[in-house]
Write a protein that holds these residues in place. Structure first.
Motif, PDB file in Angstrom:
ATOM      1  N   TYR A  44       0.822  -1.210   0.000  1.00 15.39           N
ATOM      2  CA  TYR A  44       0.000   0.000   0.000  1.00 15.39           C
ATOM      3  C   TYR A  44       0.853   1.255   0.000  1.00 15.39           C
ATOM      4  O   TYR A  44       0.608   2.191  -0.782  1.00 15.39           O
ATOM      5  N   PHE A  46       3.829   1.794  -0.997  1.00 13.86           N
ATOM      6  CA  PHE A  46       4.506   2.014  -2.282  1.00 13.86           C
ATOM      7  C   PHE A  46       3.551   2.653  -3.292  1.00 13.86           C
ATOM      8  O   PHE A  46       3.884   3.666  -3.916  1.00 13.86           O
ATOM      9  N   LEU A  47       2.335   2.076  -3.426  1.00 16.31           N
ATOM     10  CA  LEU A  47       1.370   2.603  -4.385  1.00 16.31           C
ATOM     11  C   LEU A  47       0.944   4.017  -4.007  1.00 16.31           C
ATOM     12  O   LEU A  47       0.775   4.886  -4.865  1.00 16.31           O
ATOM     13  N   HIS A  48       0.770   4.232  -2.722  1.00 14.28           N
ATOM     14  CA  HIS A  48       0.333   5.530  -2.244  1.00 14.28           C
ATOM     15  C   HIS A  48       1.384   6.588  -2.561  1.00 14.28           C
ATOM     16  O   HIS A  48       1.055   7.698  -2.989  1.00 14.28           O
ATOM     17  N   LEU A  50       3.610   6.308  -4.929  1.00 13.49           N
ATOM     18  CA  LEU A  50       3.667   6.413  -6.385  1.00 13.49           C
ATOM     19  C   LEU A  50       2.570   7.351  -6.900  1.00 13.49           C
ATOM     20  O   LEU A  50       2.796   8.174  -7.795  1.00 13.49           O
ATOM     21  N   ALA A  51       1.371   7.239  -6.289  1.00 15.27           N
ATOM     22  CA  ALA A  51       0.241   8.044  -6.750  1.00 15.27           C
ATOM     23  C   ALA A  51       0.369   9.503  -6.336  1.00 15.27           C
ATOM     24  O   ALA A  51      -0.425  10.339  -6.750  1.00 15.27           O
TER      25      ALA A  51
ATOM     26  N   LEU B  57      -7.464   3.355  -2.491  1.00 16.43           N
ATOM     27  CA  LEU B  57      -6.126   3.870  -2.210  1.00 16.43           C
ATOM     28  C   LEU B  57      -6.194   5.180  -1.429  1.00 16.43           C
ATOM     29  O   LEU B  57      -5.403   5.420  -0.513  1.00 16.43           O
ATOM     30  N   TYR B  64      -7.878  -0.413   1.245  1.00 13.71           N
ATOM     31  CA  TYR B  64      -7.122  -1.016   0.150  1.00 13.71           C
ATOM     32  C   TYR B  64      -7.010  -2.531   0.326  1.00 13.71           C
ATOM     33  O   TYR B  64      -7.132  -3.286  -0.645  1.00 13.71           O
TER      34      TYR B  64
END
Lengths: 115, 138
Positions: A44, A46-48, A50-51, B57, B64
């Motif tokens: 999570y 990492f994606l957060h 990245l976004a 997200l 998530y």
């Protein structure tokens, strides 16, 4: 309607290209490889992170919006030809493109408000 | 369609064959045409999945995790497997049309179809590898 047809075709073709180049890999990873456990999903945090990059947000907006317009245009003609609904032209067009506009606004809002 | 047939003296009735709604099942090429048109439904479906993922997200780690858990349920696995096949069909039919859609000329001669096809398939591979590389690093 006739005046914006070239624009709708442009969106159809841009969305078709985005969907062709990017959807198979995204769908394979998100929908199959990660849930089936074949590959390790990103964490999570990492994606957060990245976004949070503006370029990622732009990418995600394009990834959602353009294919929705592609769908709107193609599905509209599928309904006309496949189900012989030519007499409902205006209603179908409003529903299809309206859904694509709503999806685009939704994506923009989600990306904008993401902390 | 008009409300009713117009009868005239030497032309009593228009001849118009009724076409079944299932006309596209009668021939393989018709069926693949309609299946190609239907790929758009699965394209829209996956765009909605991405929207759902973005919402989760933004809501935090628990939301998530719930999103990931939902994608592991059999209905979503089956739907995603079908959607993947349709999206793949879209990508292949879309790329195969590119030599017809984009005619490129270099020094007065037309770039052959195989070169345009090759360039597009290579670009597809590059995009896929780049996305996989980024997502698998996390």
């Amino acid at each position: 309607m006739e005046r914006i047809t070239p624009l709708l075709w442009l969106l159809f073709s841009a969305g078709g290209t985005v969907a062709a180049f990017l959807f198979p890999i995204h769908l394979f990873l998100t929908g199959l490889a990660f849930p089936m456990g074949w590959l390790e999903p990103p964490r999570y945090e990492f994606l957060h992170r990245l976004a949070a990059f503006p370029v990622t947000r732009l990418y995600l907006l394009v990834l959602v919006s353009m294919p929705l317009f592609h769908w709107a245009h193609r599905f509209r003609y599928t309904l006309y030809d496949g189900l012989q609904l030519k007499h409902l032209t205006t209603l179908i067009a409003v529903l299809c493109y309206g859904a694509a506009v709503l999806g685009t606004l939704g994506a923009a809002w989600l990306l904008w408000s993401m902390a | 369609m008009n409300a009713g047939p117009h009868y005239t003296l030497y032309h009593p009735r228009w001849y118009r064959r009724r076409v079944s709604v299932w006309w596209w099942l009668q021939k393989g090429s018709y069926t693949s045409f309609v299946l190609r048109e239907l790929t758009s439904v699965f394209v829209a479906y996956f765009a909605l999945v991405v929207l759902w993922q973005l919402r989760a997200l933004g809501q935090g780690p628990d939301a998530y995790a719930a999103f990931l858990a939902r994608l592991k349920t059999p209905p979503f696995l089956v739907l995603d497997a079908i959607a993947f096949l349709f999206v793949l069909f879209h990508a292949i039919t879309w790329l195969n049309l590119t030599p017809k859609a984009m005619v490129v000329r270099l020094r007065g001669t037309r770039v052959p179809d195989w070169a345009i096809l090759g360039a597009n398939y290579a670009a597809w591979l590059v995009c896929s590898v780049a996305v996989a590389f980024l997502l698998l690093r996390g």
